[in-house]
Design a protein around this motif. Structure first.
Motif, PDB file in Angstrom:
ATOM      1  N   VAL A  98      56.706  69.913 135.233  1.00 55.25           N
ATOM      2  CA  VAL A  98      57.480  68.670 135.196  1.00 55.25           C
ATOM      3  C   VAL A  98      57.916  68.446 133.743  1.00 55.25           C
ATOM      4  O   VAL A  98      57.300  67.690 132.992  1.00 55.25           O
ATOM      5  CB  VAL A  98      56.652  67.490 135.733  1.00 55.25           C
ATOM      6  N   GLY A  99      58.941  69.165 133.358  1.00 55.41           N
ATOM      7  CA  GLY A  99      59.422  69.098 131.977  1.00 55.41           C
ATOM      8  C   GLY A  99      58.469  69.814 131.032  1.00 55.41           C
ATOM      9  O   GLY A  99      57.355  70.221 131.422  1.00 55.41           O
ATOM     10  N   VAL A 100      58.911  69.937 129.799  1.00 51.36           N
ATOM     11  CA  VAL A 100      58.038  70.512 128.774  1.00 51.36           C
ATOM     12  C   VAL A 100      56.901  69.537 128.469  1.00 51.36           C
ATOM     13  O   VAL A 100      55.828  69.930 128.024  1.00 51.36           O
ATOM     14  CB  VAL A 100      58.860  70.903 127.524  1.00 51.36           C
ATOM     15  N   SER A 101      57.119  68.259 128.776  1.00 51.00           N
ATOM     16  CA  SER A 101      56.055  67.271 128.550  1.00 51.00           C
ATOM     17  C   SER A 101      54.779  67.661 129.282  1.00 51.00           C
ATOM     18  O   SER A 101      53.693  67.683 128.696  1.00 51.00           O
ATOM     19  CB  SER A 101      56.510  65.889 129.024  1.00 51.00           C
ATOM     20  N   CYS A 124      57.261  65.567 113.629  1.00 53.81           N
ATOM     21  CA  CYS A 124      57.406  66.352 114.862  1.00 53.81           C
ATOM     22  C   CYS A 124      57.663  65.422 116.050  1.00 53.81           C
ATOM     23  O   CYS A 124      57.592  64.200 115.923  1.00 53.81           O
ATOM     24  CB  CYS A 124      56.135  67.147 115.110  1.00 53.81           C
ATOM     25  N   PHE A 125      57.899  66.050 117.179  1.00 53.69           N
ATOM     26  CA  PHE A 125      58.088  65.329 118.453  1.00 53.69           C
ATOM     27  C   PHE A 125      56.907  64.365 118.662  1.00 53.69           C
ATOM     28  O   PHE A 125      55.753  64.757 118.487  1.00 53.69           O
ATOM     29  CB  PHE A 125      58.178  66.352 119.588  1.00 53.69           C
ATOM     30  N   VAL A 126      57.231  63.143 119.065  1.00 52.81           N
ATOM     31  CA  VAL A 126      56.219  62.079 119.117  1.00 52.81           C
ATOM     32  C   VAL A 126      55.028  62.385 120.033  1.00 52.81           C
ATOM     33  O   VAL A 126      53.960  61.807 119.858  1.00 52.81           O
ATOM     34  CB  VAL A 126      56.830  60.725 119.559  1.00 52.81           C
ATOM     35  N   ALA A 127      55.190  63.272 121.000  1.00 49.80           N
ATOM     36  CA  ALA A 127      54.108  63.467 121.981  1.00 49.80           C
ATOM     37  C   ALA A 127      53.018  64.435 121.503  1.00 49.80           C
ATOM     38  O   ALA A 127      51.936  64.471 122.107  1.00 49.80           O
ATOM     39  CB  ALA A 127      54.690  63.983 123.298  1.00 49.80           C
ATOM     40  N   TYR A 128      53.276  65.229 120.464  1.00 44.71           N
ATOM     41  CA  TYR A 128      52.316  66.303 120.158  1.00 44.71           C
ATOM     42  C   TYR A 128      50.916  65.787 119.828  1.00 44.71           C
ATOM     43  O   TYR A 128      49.927  66.214 120.432  1.00 44.71           O
ATOM     44  CB  TYR A 128      52.806  67.170 118.986  1.00 44.71           C
ATOM     45  N   ALA A 129      50.838  64.908 118.825  1.00 43.10           N
ATOM     46  CA  ALA A 129      49.502  64.461 118.399  1.00 43.10           C
ATOM     47  C   ALA A 129      48.809  63.660 119.507  1.00 43.10           C
ATOM     48  O   ALA A 129      47.631  63.917 119.803  1.00 43.10           O
ATOM     49  CB  ALA A 129      49.603  63.662 117.100  1.00 43.10           C
ATOM     50  N   ALA A 202      54.256  77.558 121.707  1.00 45.95           N
ATOM     51  CA  ALA A 202      55.599  77.556 121.115  1.00 45.95           C
ATOM     52  C   ALA A 202      56.516  76.673 121.957  1.00 45.95           C
ATOM     53  O   ALA A 202      56.891  77.034 123.078  1.00 45.95           O
ATOM     54  CB  ALA A 202      56.140  78.977 121.049  1.00 45.95           C
ATOM     55  N   ASP A 203      56.832  75.488 121.421  1.00 47.58           N
ATOM     56  CA  ASP A 203      57.744  74.579 122.120  1.00 47.58           C
ATOM     57  C   ASP A 203      59.171  74.981 121.747  1.00 47.58           C
ATOM     58  O   ASP A 203      59.640  74.699 120.652  1.00 47.58           O
ATOM     59  CB  ASP A 203      57.452  73.131 121.726  1.00 47.58           C
ATOM     60  N   GLU A 204      59.827  75.640 122.680  1.00 45.73           N
ATOM     61  CA  GLU A 204      61.173  76.167 122.412  1.00 45.73           C
ATOM     62  C   GLU A 204      62.206  75.464 123.297  1.00 45.73           C
ATOM     63  O   GLU A 204      63.189  76.059 123.736  1.00 45.73           O
ATOM     64  CB  GLU A 204      61.168  77.688 122.628  1.00 45.73           C
ATOM     65  N   PHE A 234      64.785  72.634 130.875  1.00 46.18           N
ATOM     66  CA  PHE A 234      66.161  72.402 131.305  1.00 46.18           C
ATOM     67  C   PHE A 234      66.731  71.108 130.731  1.00 46.18           C
ATOM     68  O   PHE A 234      67.933  70.911 130.722  1.00 46.18           O
ATOM     69  CB  PHE A 234      66.221  72.366 132.845  1.00 46.18           C
ATOM     70  N   SER A 235      65.848  70.216 130.255  1.00 44.56           N
ATOM     71  CA  SER A 235      66.279  68.868 129.866  1.00 44.56           C
ATOM     72  C   SER A 235      67.414  68.883 128.851  1.00 44.56           C
ATOM     73  O   SER A 235      68.421  68.199 129.023  1.00 44.56           O
ATOM     74  CB  SER A 235      65.107  68.094 129.264  1.00 44.56           C
ATOM     75  N   LYS A 236      67.246  69.641 127.782  1.00 38.79           N
ATOM     76  CA  LYS A 236      68.178  69.527 126.659  1.00 38.79           C
ATOM     77  C   LYS A 236      69.370  70.464 126.833  1.00 38.79           C
ATOM     78  O   LYS A 236      70.519  70.043 126.755  1.00 38.79           O
ATOM     79  CB  LYS A 236      67.459  69.832 125.346  1.00 38.79           C
ATOM     80  N   PHE A 320      69.651  68.361 118.268  1.00 37.17           N
ATOM     81  CA  PHE A 320      70.833  67.505 118.025  1.00 37.17           C
ATOM     82  C   PHE A 320      70.469  66.281 117.199  1.00 37.17           C
ATOM     83  O   PHE A 320      70.793  65.151 117.557  1.00 37.17           O
ATOM     84  CB  PHE A 320      71.570  67.132 119.315  1.00 37.17           C
ATOM     85  N   TYR A 321      69.766  66.543 116.086  1.00 43.11           N
ATOM     86  CA  TYR A 321      69.334  65.456 115.213  1.00 43.11           C
ATOM     87  C   TYR A 321      69.671  65.737 113.757  1.00 43.11           C
ATOM     88  O   TYR A 321      69.515  66.869 113.305  1.00 43.11           O
ATOM     89  CB  TYR A 321      67.821  65.264 115.302  1.00 43.11           C
ATOM     90  N   ALA A 322      70.114  64.669 113.059  1.00 38.22           N
ATOM     91  CA  ALA A 322      70.192  64.726 111.595  1.00 38.22           C
ATOM     92  C   ALA A 322      69.031  63.889 111.082  1.00 38.22           C
ATOM     93  O   ALA A 322      68.630  62.912 111.725  1.00 38.22           O
ATOM     94  CB  ALA A 322      71.520  64.153 111.122  1.00 38.22           C
TER      95      ALA A 322
HETATM   96  C1  LIG Z   1      60.502  69.005 120.971  1.00 35.36           C
HETATM   97  C2  LIG Z   1      60.440  68.421 122.343  1.00 35.36           C
HETATM   98  N1  LIG Z   1      59.585  68.959 123.229  1.00 35.36           N
HETATM   99  C3  LIG Z   1      59.478  68.475 124.474  1.00 35.36           C
HETATM  100  C4  LIG Z   1      60.241  67.402 124.899  1.00 35.36           C
HETATM  101  C5  LIG Z   1      60.060  66.901 126.320  1.00 35.36           C
HETATM  102  O1  LIG Z   1      61.040  67.397 127.144  1.00 35.36           O
HETATM  103  P1  LIG Z   1      61.009  67.356 128.724  1.00 35.36           P
HETATM  104  O2  LIG Z   1      62.142  66.480 129.142  1.00 35.36           O
HETATM  105  O3  LIG Z   1      61.228  68.779 129.160  1.00 35.36           O
HETATM  106  O4  LIG Z   1      59.687  66.842 129.158  1.00 35.36           O
HETATM  107  C6  LIG Z   1      61.143  66.809 124.013  1.00 35.36           C
HETATM  108  C7  LIG Z   1      61.955  65.635 124.407  1.00 35.36           C
HETATM  109  O5  LIG Z   1      62.483  64.905 123.600  1.00 35.36           O
HETATM  110  C8  LIG Z   1      61.250  67.346 122.701  1.00 35.36           C
HETATM  111  O6  LIG Z   1      62.104  66.835 121.806  1.00 35.36           O
END
Ligand SMILES: Cc1ncc(COP(=O)(O)O)c(C=O)c1O
Length: 390
Positions: A98-101, A124-129, A202-204, A234-236, A320-322
């Motif tokens: 269910v997503g990379v999340s 980094c992405f807010v969810a990692y820590a 590896a979050d790709e 697939f999200s991005k 897609f971020y500055a």
């Molecule tokens: C680096 C990174 N990893 C994972 C995700 C989560 O993506 P998903 O929609 O696949 O759960 C995001 C979403 O912003 C992200 O920026």
């Protein structure tokens, strides 16, 4: 505030995402240009939407196999082999999530024991820590800076290693910096991972969104396949955030364990979304390329515009971020974001929402129409003029 009686220390110890606050304020205002959002502004390409609809009409209303539709796993294995020359067995080594999340959570839960340390680039992405904390592991944040174009370096990783280090989380391209870790650096990181016997997650997820540089799948580096869990989605790339579908690939014995967690937590990823994802792999390439080219056009506009304003902005080579510095206004990133929203109705996210090393920067998403970015730059110019040397 004191912890409510029934709340676990685990939940209590996790702060809410610093991104939402700004959306909530922005939602109450008129005429806001949002550079805050971390998702494509494009809708999912039509043939992919249709595939989801047709799947539902044809009865795709049931669970799939825990691992995901076999047709999709086969297509994913072929996709990874074609793009990155890494071979995975679709039966044993690919899992639809269910997503990379979700993939992040189950990968960490499967490899980290309580107290194990995982090294993560900051910002980094807010969810990692929080995800590491949810599995009672310890996120060890390693600062990255504009001097190394926000790339996580092997040296920085090495200095953070302790006897409790078990894993490295590698995010390339990175959110919020857009940094793409280059081959030379990745090769050195691979060497560190091998010498210290570490696993690499590896979050790709942004693998298809790179500009003038190549994305390297970490598992494709010599000797890394057996110690890497690759997360892609697939999200991005395909503008499919709401479908909630991603995947992971890794060595058989790890995916076996990860699958058990997925099975009890999720059962299976949404079925219609999996059929849509299969269509995305079949017909999606031209759409991905069109969107990538448009992001690149906007990227050049925003990065050029910010640097012209004196807001130093390292060139983001992916996502897609500055991530410009707000230092010359004399405002900190929180105040900058709040005042910019109040005074000029432009929403950006303070860099510290992505970790302590993000302080002094703001994230501006260019997953927003070109014309809106032009207007946003005019407003930011006015704001910076007013507050220069505050
Ligand atoms: C680096 C990174 N990893 C994972 C995700 C989560 O993506 P998903 O929609 O696949 O759960 C995001 C979403 O912003 C992200 O920026």
């Amino acid at each position: 505030m004191t912890k409510p009686t029934f709340v676990s220390e685990r939940a209590w110890g996790i702060p809410p995402s610093g991104i939402r606050k700004f959306f909530d304020i922005a939602a109450t205002m008129q005429d806001v240009i949002s550079l805050g959002i971390g998702e494509p502004d494009f809708d999912t390409p039509e043939p992919i939407v249709q595939a989801g609809i047709v799947a539902l009409q044809n009865g795709a209303t049931h669970y799939t196999s825990n691992s995901g539709l076999l047709e999709l796993r086969e297509a994913l294995a072929a996709h990874i082999a074609d793009r990155y020359a890494v071979r995975y067995d679709p039966l044993q080594e690919v899992l639809v999530t269910v997503g990379v999340s979700e993939a992040l959570y189950i990968a960490m839960a499967a490899v980290l024991d309580a107290g194990d340390e995982i090294i993560i680039a900051d910002p980094c992405f807010v969810a990692y820590a929080p995800t590491a904390k949810m599995v009672n592991a310890v996120p060890v944040m390693v600062p990255t800076t504009p001097e190394t174009e926000f790339q996580l370096t092997a040296e920085a990783i090495e200095t953070a290693i302790t006897p409790r280090t078990k894993a490295i989380l590698l995010a390339s391209p990175n959110n919020p910096t857009g940094a793409v870790t280059r081959r030379e650096q990745l090769t050195q990181i691979a060497d560190v991972a091998a010498r210290h016997n570490l696993i690499v997650i590896a979050d790709e997820i942004y693998d298809r969104l790179v500009y003038g540089t190549e994305h390297i799948c970490f598992a494709s580096l010599p000797g890394m396949r057996h110690r890497t869990i690759v997360l892609q989605g697939f999200s991005k790339s395909y503008a499919m955030t709401g479908w909630r579908v991603g995947y992971l690939a890794g060595p058989t014995e790890l995916v076996w364990e990860i699958r058990k967690l997925h099975q009890y937590l999720i059962m299976s990823a949404p079925t219609a979304s999996q059929w849509a994802a299969l269509k995305a792999l079949e017909v999606g390439d031209p759409y991905v390329e069109d969107m990538r080219a448009e992001y690149d056009r906007r990227r050049r506009l925003i990065v050029g515009g910010l640097n012209d304003l004196g807001m130093a902005c390292t060139e983001p080579q992916g996502a897609f971020y500055a991530f410009p510095c707000v230092g010359q206004t004399g405002l900190d990133d929180n105040i900058f974001a709040e005042m910019l929203l109040q005074e000029e109705h432009v929403a950006v996210v303070p860099g510290r929402a992505f970790g302590a090393a993000g302080a002094g920067f703001v994230r501006m998403s260019y997953a927003t129409a070109y014309e809106k970015i032009e207007v946003a730059l005019e407003r930011i110019a006015r704001f910076v003029q007013r507050h220069r040397g505050f």
